[in-house]
Design an enzyme around this catalytic site. Structure first.
Site, mmCIF file in Angstrom:
data_model
loop_
_atom_site.group_PDB
_atom_site.id
_atom_site.type_symbol
_atom_site.label_atom_id
_atom_site.label_comp_id
_atom_site.label_asym_id
_atom_site.label_seq_id
_atom_site.Cartn_x
_atom_site.Cartn_y
_atom_site.Cartn_z
ATOM 1 N N HIS A 290 0.839 -1.208 0.000
ATOM 2 C CA HIS A 290 0.000 0.000 0.000
ATOM 3 C C HIS A 290 0.870 1.252 0.000
ATOM 4 O O HIS A 290 0.455 2.301 -0.504
ATOM 5 C CB HIS A 290 -0.908 0.010 1.235
ATOM 6 C CG HIS A 290 -2.069 -0.926 1.135
ATOM 7 N ND1 HIS A 290 -3.168 -0.684 0.342
ATOM 8 C CD2 HIS A 290 -2.297 -2.119 1.737
ATOM 9 C CE1 HIS A 290 -4.031 -1.672 0.461
ATOM 10 N NE2 HIS A 290 -3.528 -2.567 1.304
ATOM 11 N N GLU B 291 -6.466 -13.156 1.859
ATOM 12 C CA GLU B 291 -7.158 -11.868 1.727
ATOM 13 C C GLU B 291 -7.714 -11.734 0.313
ATOM 14 O O GLU B 291 -7.043 -11.199 -0.590
ATOM 15 C CB GLU B 291 -6.204 -10.709 2.039
ATOM 16 C CG GLU B 291 -5.726 -10.671 3.481
ATOM 17 C CD GLU B 291 -4.911 -9.426 3.807
ATOM 18 O OE1 GLU B 291 -4.645 -8.630 2.873
ATOM 19 O OE2 GLU B 291 -4.553 -9.237 4.981
ATOM 20 N N HIS C 215 -7.596 -8.112 -1.240
ATOM 21 C CA HIS C 215 -6.346 -7.380 -1.442
ATOM 22 C C HIS C 215 -5.794 -7.664 -2.838
ATOM 23 O O HIS C 215 -5.340 -8.772 -3.129
ATOM 24 C CB HIS C 215 -5.323 -7.793 -0.382
ATOM 25 C CG HIS C 215 -4.034 -7.036 -0.451
ATOM 26 N ND1 HIS C 215 -3.631 -6.149 0.525
ATOM 27 C CD2 HIS C 215 -3.039 -7.031 -1.384
ATOM 28 C CE1 HIS C 215 -2.448 -5.643 0.201
ATOM 29 N NE2 HIS C 215 -2.077 -6.168 -0.957
#
Length: 332
Positions: A247, A302, A305
């Site tokens: 990120h 995830e 993601h």
């Protein structure tokens, strides 16, 4: 000299398997000796009979030697023939196999090598042509570690200090790497046109925000009774350690749907979650932390993601059920 001659002969016989040709005379000689010893004790009782037996024993002795010489005389020419043919050579009391004519072998080897090289060149040329066609048909691509799209960021590979990129605005305060925006918007728009409502909830995060999220997760586990170190380890499985999060480089996005906003495994079972899994690679994205790869990535499954790696790499990764770490090991 005689000893050397017989040693050479014996070595040759062992190799040729013909040692049995001198066994018969040796047996006759042995029998003669045994016979003489067994009778010598009563020699004087019947002298004329013993004299006859001794003469017979002496005769057998010389007959045995004669037979042995004949067998050896038969073998020696054979040894000479073997020597002349290049099969056997005796030097320094050692029996050796003489090497074939190297000139002849060299000539044959050169001819065979030339032939093989010709065939190999033809095959290589054909393979090269086939490979060129296959490359055109498959649109195969060579991957490079220096490609910004393929940068590996995890606990073992923190973000390089000199890594630079330009941010752009997605919507409101949400930002990402400017090089990803077009593909991201196209994916969201195409999903919408097919009836799937995707929602970006967490794109680029700076290090300060990543620190806050990580600390918040640690505090949560500590309130549940875990020690700091235990809380740290548990937090690292759900929130990436600051300085090692994708990120922070603007290439990762947490995406959910308008009807399912929770960041948990359940999103993978929603229609939007399934659509992303089946189509994200078409836009250069991958499910960064896939199910069953936790032991490699160090992060729990995830499905929300997504990470941008480019269309070519994304297709390889998603179609072969790989994680980015495995892709690096296999292709970079």
């Amino acid at each position: 000299m005689a000893k050397d001659r017989y040693e050479k002969i014996e070595d040759y016989l062992i190799k040729k398997g013909k040692k049995h040709k001198i066994i018969i005379p040796l047996i006759l000689i042995a029998l003669t000796i045994v016979f003489c010893v067994s009778r010598i004790m009563d020699f004087f009782k019947k002298r004329y009979i013993r004299i006859a037996l001794i003469i017979l024993a002496i005769g057998l002795f010389f007959i045995g030697i004669s037979i042995g010489n004949e067998k050896i005389d038969d073998i020696v020419p054979e040894m000479n023939m073997a020597r002349d043919s290049g099969e056997l050579i005796v030097m320094n009391n050692e029996t050796k196999i003489e090497e074939p004519d190297t000139n002849i072998l060299l000539s044959e080897s050169v001819n065979e090598t030339t032939k093989n090289n010709t065939l190999t060149d033809d095959k290589t040329k054909q393979d090269a042509d086939d490979g060129f066609v296959a490359a055109e048909e498959d649109n195969s691509t060579l991957f490079e570690k220096s490609d910004w799209k393929l940068i590996l960021v995890n606990k073992q590979h923190p973000i390089p200090d000199d890594y630079l990129f330009e941010l752009t605005t997605i919507k409101g305060q949400m930002q990402c790497d400017v090089r990803v925006l077009d593909e991201l918007n196209k994916m969201i728009e195409d999903a919408k046109n097919e009836g799937y409502k995707l929602k970006i909830c967490s794109p680029y995060r700076d290090e300060e925000k990543q620190n806050k999220l990580f600390s918040k997760k640690i505090n949560k586990y500590m309130k549940e009774g875990y020690s700091y170190m235990e809380s740290y380890k548990l937090a690292a499985q759900t929130v990436t350690v600051p300085g090692t999060s994708e990120h922070e480089i603007g290439l990762a996005f947490d995406i959910v749907s308008t009807s399912y906003t929770a960041l948990n495994e359940g999103f993978g079972d929603t229609n939007e979650g399934q659509w992303l899994k089946n189509h994200c690679f078409e836009y250069g994205f991958i499910i960064r932390y896939p199910e069953g790869k936790e032991y490699i990535t160090g992060i729990e499954y995830e499905p929300w993601h997504l990470r941008y790696v480019g269309v070519d790499a994304a297709e390889v990764i998603m179609n072969n059920n790989l994680c980015l770490e495995e892709f690096w090991d296999m292709y970079l």
